[in-house]
Motif scaffolding. Structure first.
Motif, short mmCIF file in Angstrom:
data_model
loop_
_atom_site.label_atom_id
_atom_site.label_comp_id
_atom_site.label_asym_id
_atom_site.label_seq_id
_atom_site.Cartn_x
_atom_site.Cartn_y
_atom_site.Cartn_z
N THR A 18 0.90 -1.15 -0.01
CA THR A 18 0.11 -0.15 -0.25
C THR A 18 0.68 1.05 0.59
O THR A 18 0.39 2.10 -0.66
CB THR A 18 -1.08 -0.27 1.27
N ALA A 21 2.09 1.34 -3.58
CA ALA A 21 0.61 2.06 -3.94
C ALA A 21 0.67 3.21 -4.62
O ALA A 21 -0.20 3.87 -5.34
CB ALA A 21 -0.70 1.31 -3.96
N MET A 24 1.04 5.12 -7.43
CA MET A 24 0.84 4.61 -8.66
C MET A 24 -1.13 5.17 -9.03
O MET A 24 -2.20 6.03 -7.87
CB MET A 24 0.22 3.07 -8.64
N THR A 25 -1.14 5.71 -9.90
CA THR A 25 -2.87 5.43 -9.98
C THR A 25 -3.88 4.90 -11.71
O THR A 25 -2.56 5.00 -12.17
CB THR A 25 -3.04 7.14 -10.24
N THR A 27 -5.89 2.85 -8.52
CA THR A 27 -5.21 1.51 -8.27
C THR A 27 -7.04 1.33 -7.63
O THR A 27 -8.16 1.91 -7.16
CB THR A 27 -4.49 1.64 -6.37
N ILE A 40 -6.36 -6.93 -5.93
CA ILE A 40 -5.95 -5.18 -5.68
C ILE A 40 -5.20 -5.41 -7.46
O ILE A 40 -5.08 -6.37 -8.58
CB ILE A 40 -5.05 -5.00 -5.58
N LEU A 42 -3.44 -2.30 -10.32
CA LEU A 42 -2.42 -0.62 -9.94
C LEU A 42 -1.99 -0.24 -11.60
O LEU A 42 -1.80 -1.21 -12.34
CB LEU A 42 -1.53 -2.01 -8.92
N PRO A 104 -5.71 -3.26 -15.52
CA PRO A 104 -4.48 -3.07 -14.65
C PRO A 104 -3.29 -3.51 -14.78
O PRO A 104 -3.36 -4.14 -15.62
CB PRO A 104 -4.96 -3.91 -13.12
N SER A 107 -1.88 -7.11 -11.90
CA SER A 107 -3.21 -7.26 -10.59
C SER A 107 -2.52 -8.61 -9.62
O SER A 107 -1.58 -9.27 -9.59
CB SER A 107 -3.84 -8.34 -11.27
N GLU A 200 -4.54 4.74 0.26
CA GLU A 200 -4.52 3.00 0.10
C GLU A 200 -4.24 2.88 1.71
O GLU A 200 -4.53 1.60 2.52
CB GLU A 200 -2.95 2.47 0.14
N LYS A 219 -9.34 4.73 -6.42
CA LYS A 219 -8.78 5.78 -6.73
C LYS A 219 -8.18 5.88 -8.13
O LYS A 219 -7.81 5.56 -8.83
CB LYS A 219 -7.60 6.11 -5.94
#
Ligand SMILES: C=C(O[C@H]1C=CC=C(C(=O)O)[C@@H]1O)C(=O)O
Length: 431
Positions: A18, A21, A24-25, A27, A40, A42, A104, A107, A200, A219
């Motif tokens: 997290t 993460a 990153m976007t 997420t 999840i 990302l 993503p 993943s 996160e 997000k």
């Protein structure tokens, strides 16, 4: 065509993940209340904006088909994200935030305690492999952020008197118009923190604080939608199908005896039972039309959350190969737990009273995997985070017997778990 690389059964520390993460976007974090399902996503290889119109679910299906065509046969990843609450009567410019689905770049699928299958997608096999290797090395090297809850700068329940008037006017309409049976009205709480939220990190906190609910974060860009919802819209695994009616609410008791007593009273309460039964019968008839064979118990049971308990009727059944998760989600949403009955008339009242689109509040949020597994939850007990600002949402089902003050108290209780997640208690704020 995209290339895909997967590594199986990789131990990953969620605090490190997290923290990484946060840079990153988009997420997406989606954990089921069973504690087993955790997906999840990302970064985005491909993104699809879900628009507030009736074709939104059909368009998402088309986009998924196109995405599938770009991936090697048999790839098992999911597209993730949400749809807006509104499906009509809204111009794009009126949307609070765009809702998105995305495929993503990375993943993660939980396959054991803190153990994941990790898949990277990129344009070539070499690029996918290095994306995967670099990501796993970066997670390992990440120093987990020390998580402290924000101090509350200020919090205001917005337009409480407008909500009271809205409930009173709606009760009047429900009493006068025999065809209008239920309308779910919502209100907002605006809070500001002394420091910017790290979405996160907040997701990690809702997991700890509300183990009995879903834990969801979407997000996108500079905003994040966080939800600790108890409400499943649908789950499809193989030919197995599940959904639930969650409607009818009372507080948790201060003692075990009081809690049991409040629960028993809720189970017998005519107003709450009516509110709940409308949801059960509507879900039942939608599923029949959608070709899903599902059964449910004849009497609701109790679902206990942190500050409230609900009437709860789980549905389970089977679906044929041809039943498409997007079509069923689009048909079910909004159930009378979030919209009302009849749906179209209730949505008109909601738009008039609330005067503001709900966006992801009360909306379907989840994933659809390329091999047909799917799960959507209903985005309640939620907050939209942006920088230091948090907008919390809470709604309540209004029927002809509703009393405005009780609905204000009920929505106040529904704000509380998210407030307690996001902010230090005033005693802790001391220094
Ligand atoms: C709309 C919300 O709750 C729904 C889900 C469970 C119980 C509800 C009720 O009793 O009114 C609502 O239908 C919310 O929490 O914002």
């Amino acid at each position: 065509m995209y290339a895909v690389q997967t590594k199986h059964r990789i131990p990953i520390n969620l605090k490190q993940l997290t923290t990484l993460a946060a840079t990153m976007t988009p997420t997406f974090f989606f954990e089921g209340s069973d504690g087993h399902t955790l997906r999840i996503g990302l970064g985005a290889v491909s993104e699809h904006v879900t628009l507030p119109h009736h074709q939104a679910y059909a368009e998402a299906r088309q986009w998924l088909t196109a995405v599938k065509g770009e991936l090697p046969i048999g790839t098992d990843v999911a597209i993730m994200g949400g749809f807006p609450f509104e499906s009509a009567g809204l111009r794009l410019a009126e949307m609070a935030e765009a809702s998105v689905l995305f495929l993503p770049q990375l993943s993660l699928l939980k396959v054991g305690p803190d153990t994941f299958d990790v898949t990277a997608i990129d344009t070539t096999a070499g690029a996918a492999r290095s994306r995967l290797d670099q990501f796993l090395a970066a997670v390992q090297a990440t120093v987990p952020r020390v998580s402290t809850r924000a101090a509350l700068h200020q919090a205001t329940e917005l337009k409480v008197e407008a909500f009271r008037r809205g409930v009173e006017q709606t009760v009047h309409r429900l009493q006068m118009q025999s065809d209008l049976k239920k309308v779910v009205l919502s209100r907002r709480l605006q809070a500001t923190a002394e420091q910017a939220f790290l979405p996160e990190t907040e997701w990690l906190r809702i997991r700890r604080q509300n183990p009995e609910t879903y834990h969801i974060l979407l997000k996108s860009g500079s905003t994040a939608f966080l939800s600790s919802t108890p409400e499943r819209l649908l789950k499809m695994t193989g030919d197995r199908f599940e959904t639930a009616a969650v409607a009818g609410t009372t507080p948790r008791g201060a003692t075990t005896d009081q809690d049991v007593m409040l629960g028993r009273t809720l189970l017998r309460d005519a107003k709450n039972r009516w509110e709940h039964d409308l949801v059960v019968t509507t879900i039942d008839s939608i599923l029949r039309t959608a070709g899903v064979v599902a059964t449910h118990r004849s009497e609701p049971i109790l679902m206990k959350n942190r500050t409230v308990q609900h009437l709860y009727t789980p549905f389970s059944g089977v679906v044929g190969q041809s039943v498409d998760a997007f079509a069923v989600a689009g048909a079910l949403h909004p159930t009378p737990a979030l919209g009302g009955l009849p749906t179209a008339a209730a949505l008109t009242v909601i738009a008039e009273v609330e005067q503001q689109p709900r966006g992801l509040f009360g909306a379907p949020i989840g994933y659809v995997s390329l091999n047909g597994e799917a799960e959507f939850a209903v985005g309640i007990r939620s907050a939209q985070l942006r920088g230091v600002s948090a907008t919390l949402f809470a709604g309540a089902g209004i029927v002809a017997e509703s009393v405005a003050e009780n609905e204000i108290q009920e929505t106040r209780l529904k704000f509380r778990p998210m407030m307690e997640t996001l902010f230090k208690r005033s005693a802790e704020q001391g220094g």
